[in-house]
Write an enzyme that holds these catalytic residues in place. Structure first.
Site, PDB file in Angstrom:
ATOM      1  CB  VAL A 140       5.655   5.748  14.038  1.00 59.99           C
ATOM      2  CG1 VAL A 140       4.806   6.640  14.904  1.00 59.99           C
ATOM      3  CG2 VAL A 140       5.840   6.435  12.592  1.00 59.99           C
ATOM      4  N   GLY A 189       0.810  -1.239   0.001  1.00 61.12           N
ATOM      5  CA  GLY A 189      -0.158   0.060   0.070  1.00 61.12           C
ATOM      6  C   GLY A 189       0.716   1.123   0.019  1.00 61.12           C
ATOM      7  CD  GLU A 228       0.927 -20.360  -1.170  1.00 61.78           C
ATOM      8  OE1 GLU A 228       0.443 -20.287  -2.422  1.00 61.78           O
ATOM      9  OE2 GLU A 228       1.084 -19.553  -0.548  1.00 61.78           O
TER      10      GLU A 228
END
Lengths: 427, 427
Positions: B82, B18, B174
């Site tokens: 942060v 994103g 997987e």
């Protein structure tokens, strides 16, 4: 009980160049082989600096040991370290608690970097012998640029952008070249708060010239090639102190946050296991047939052994020497088992030396031919790809190099380990 | 003072799918961008299990963030975390002590695996979200085989040769497939003291079937494909305890030394920085335009956000969703700066889902087409290579996969980190 359990048992400790070569040379001999290493992989150490310099991934230059000797059905690979050796019982104790009995023992445990009595420098000036060393140095180098980007203090930024490499042998030269190219080519255009022209890469050598093992004109060429890459070469400078603030060279002080150590090695403690006579660097003073003095069933080879060539000069700690020694010992073992007279003396054949300075220059000395420059660089590349193990790795490394050659982009610019965004001073 | 320092400042925290997508979509917008991440690389998480399974090297699926946004001259990349956010001052405090003022803030800090109140299981059942997680799991898997080779105790050896994977979603499926193939194909013929038929790979799922997000017939195919690879699929089994000895499933006990956790995620603590309302998994309950409730200048996207699609269903934590959200936020920011009406609502477009079971089978559901089997596997491969970043990595990963496909050999079988031959229970 299967018959092979009765066979002569050769235990090889260390799966470096010498150990693996010996195991392969004994693959079809009437022996059982146990190959013990504290790593699960064989490492192509000559290219380790390229991992530190973000050009190659660790797995490009490392192969699972058991995969290398998969075809030798008489060989068992075990992960573990030697704790002690009982030469009377011909038995060694491993770090995982098991004992292993041997008929013939081969010690090929290599060397570590050494600080000549200044072990307190190690946290500030890490050396380069293992994959973890390489990713640790890679981390330090990349972190220095990150710190410079986020720093508002010019003096601090300058210290982060100064890289000091101690030791002007091939490793130091190759590290200096790769860091200079990383800064001026790969990273160019990626930072906003400083200019790459602020970067200083300084190669420090105590002796009067770099690459003392090469002919003088080749070393002089290497120095010029380094300087073209904007590396500062400081010869005749003895390091007197390394600390968190930088390097002291007598009166002179060099403020830097990244110091790399390429100045010396110390053999592994194999000599101590059998209380053998060693030279100052901890190498076992072996007999001419590479047996340990007083232990005809124990061979010591590679960087762990002090071997002299026919002129009485110390055989260098390089891959071809270790491989020749591994083959020689296999020959001795075969002859002994066949009741033939084993060769009495190991003869070292110098296959030549190569060193590279960045991605366009190299020096090559095969004795019968000496080269420098671009052609030497291509030759250096072909030789190293030839000696890599396996078609896949040759292909991958060749592709990585061509990619870097054409685009300047390197593939392994990762700050890994320790999980946090904090810089580590030591391992 | 350069004019760009006056421009609207967009601070993006997190350079996952994103964050990077948003930064790229804002490259030519009239804004300054700061991209802050605690790693120096962007990670292609969908293939992380292949690093754990020794098929790919970490650098094959990771790219330096600053290299990805090199072309965006308005973007600065900073390494750091942060610590806190002061929304009134529109300022954030970083882990390295600096503060950064923002005009618009985008929180895209991802998720970690979660143990649903059983954090004490983590040392025994590591999860897979970071490169370090992947090399740690790789280490555990390879180490288990090494321990089995050197063990003389049949019960201990059986525990080392049993691999339990908890969670029957795509990651669990997987992982199970890749471990089964590692054992039965890659490692076959390399061990002397046990037979690969002793290996057990067990996939444990609490629900009635694996892959609940897929159509039932595709999930049923995946189960059969796993069983062909000799994976035991245990559905309707709830894990009640994980410890050094193995997994407890109610009354049942499974003795194993290798447990892998693929059962759940927890969002990063971004919500806590602004005391935002979150769902049970810690995802921020964002407004339809992806802003944080009460903070129109703060966007939350990706795995950190609880976003609902047009039917009111939770948007899944997958790469395409995060990328769509990143692009959407960039569009909102652009519209706001241009004094146009920004889009009011994010609409999720489901691009389909894929999962692979070993190297010859996969399931694909694009909605308009559903596939399973070998063709689906090739499609899976092409899609993943297409979404990798950069020509070099596409080429390298494609070559690695073809190599594994043809030879069964994997390239990254390294036990690294921690430097010793001891197995670690936890990070």
């Amino acid at each position: 009980m299967p018959p092979e359990s009765l066979a002569h048992h050769v235990v090889i400790v260390g799966a470096g160049f010498g150990g693996v070569e010996a195991a392969r040379a004994l693959a079809d001999a009437p022996v059982r082989i146990t190959l013990l290493d504290r790593r699960n992989y064989h490492l192509f150490q000559p290219l380790l600096y390229q991992v530190a310099g973000t050009a190659l991934a660790p797995s490009d230059i490392a192969w699972p040991i058991r995969s290398l000797v998969r075809g030798a059905k008489n060989a068992t690979t075990l992960l573990g370290e030697v704790v002690s050796i009982d030469a009377r019982q011909k038995r060694l104790l491993t770090s995982y608690g098991a004992t292993i009995d041997y008929d013939t023992l081969m010690l090929a445990t290599g060397a570590r970097h050494a600080y000549f009595g200044h072990d307190d420098w190690e946290p500030y000036a890490p050396g380069l012998k293992t994959i973890e060393d390489a990713t640790h140095i890679r981390r330090n180098i990349l972190f220095a640029f990150e710190e410079a980007e986020r720093s508002n203090n010019p003096a601090e930024r300058a210290a982060y952008l100064t890289f000091a490499i101690i030791g002007g042998g091939p490793t130091g030269v190759e590290l200096a070249g790769t860091i200079a190219e990383l800064a001026h080519e790969t990273l160019r255009g990626e930072f906003r708060n400083f200019n790459m022209d602020e970067v200083r890469v300084i190669l420090i050598e105590a002796g009067p010239r770099i690459l003392p093992s090469f002919k003088e004109h080749l070393a002089a060429y290497a120095k010029r090639a380094l300087e073209r890459l904007k590396v500062e070469v400081l010869t005749d400078h003895m390091v007197t102190e390394c600390d968190a603030g930088g390097v002291h060279l007598g009166e002179k002080h060099l403020a830097t946050r990244t110091i790399l150590w390429a100045a010396g090695v110390q053999a592994s403690p194999a000599g101590a296991w059998l209380d053998l006579p060693c030279d100052r660097a901890g190498r076992v003073l072996v007999e001419p047939d590479l047996t340990a003095p007083g232990f005809p069933d124990v061979f010591v080879i590679g960087d762990t052994a002090h071997v002299e060539d026919d002129e009485g000069t110390l055989v260098p700690g390089v891959a071809p020497a270790a491989k020749q020694e591994g083959r020689f010992v296999a020959e001795v073992i075969r002859a002994r088992l066949a009741d033939k007279t084993p060769p009495e003396r190991f003869h070292y054949k110098n296959d030549g030396s190569l060193a590279t300075i960045g991605k366009r220059a190299a020096i090559v000395d095969f004795g019968w031919v000496r080269l420098r420059g671009r052609l030497a660089w291509w030759l250096w590349g072909f030789v190293h790809i030839f000696f890599l193990i396996g078609v896949r790795n040759r292909l991958m490394v060749a592709l990585s190099w061509l990619w870097i050659y054409w685009t300047g982009q390197r593939s392994a610019r990762l700050i890994t380990q320790s999980g946090s965004e904090e810089r580590e001073v030591s391992d």
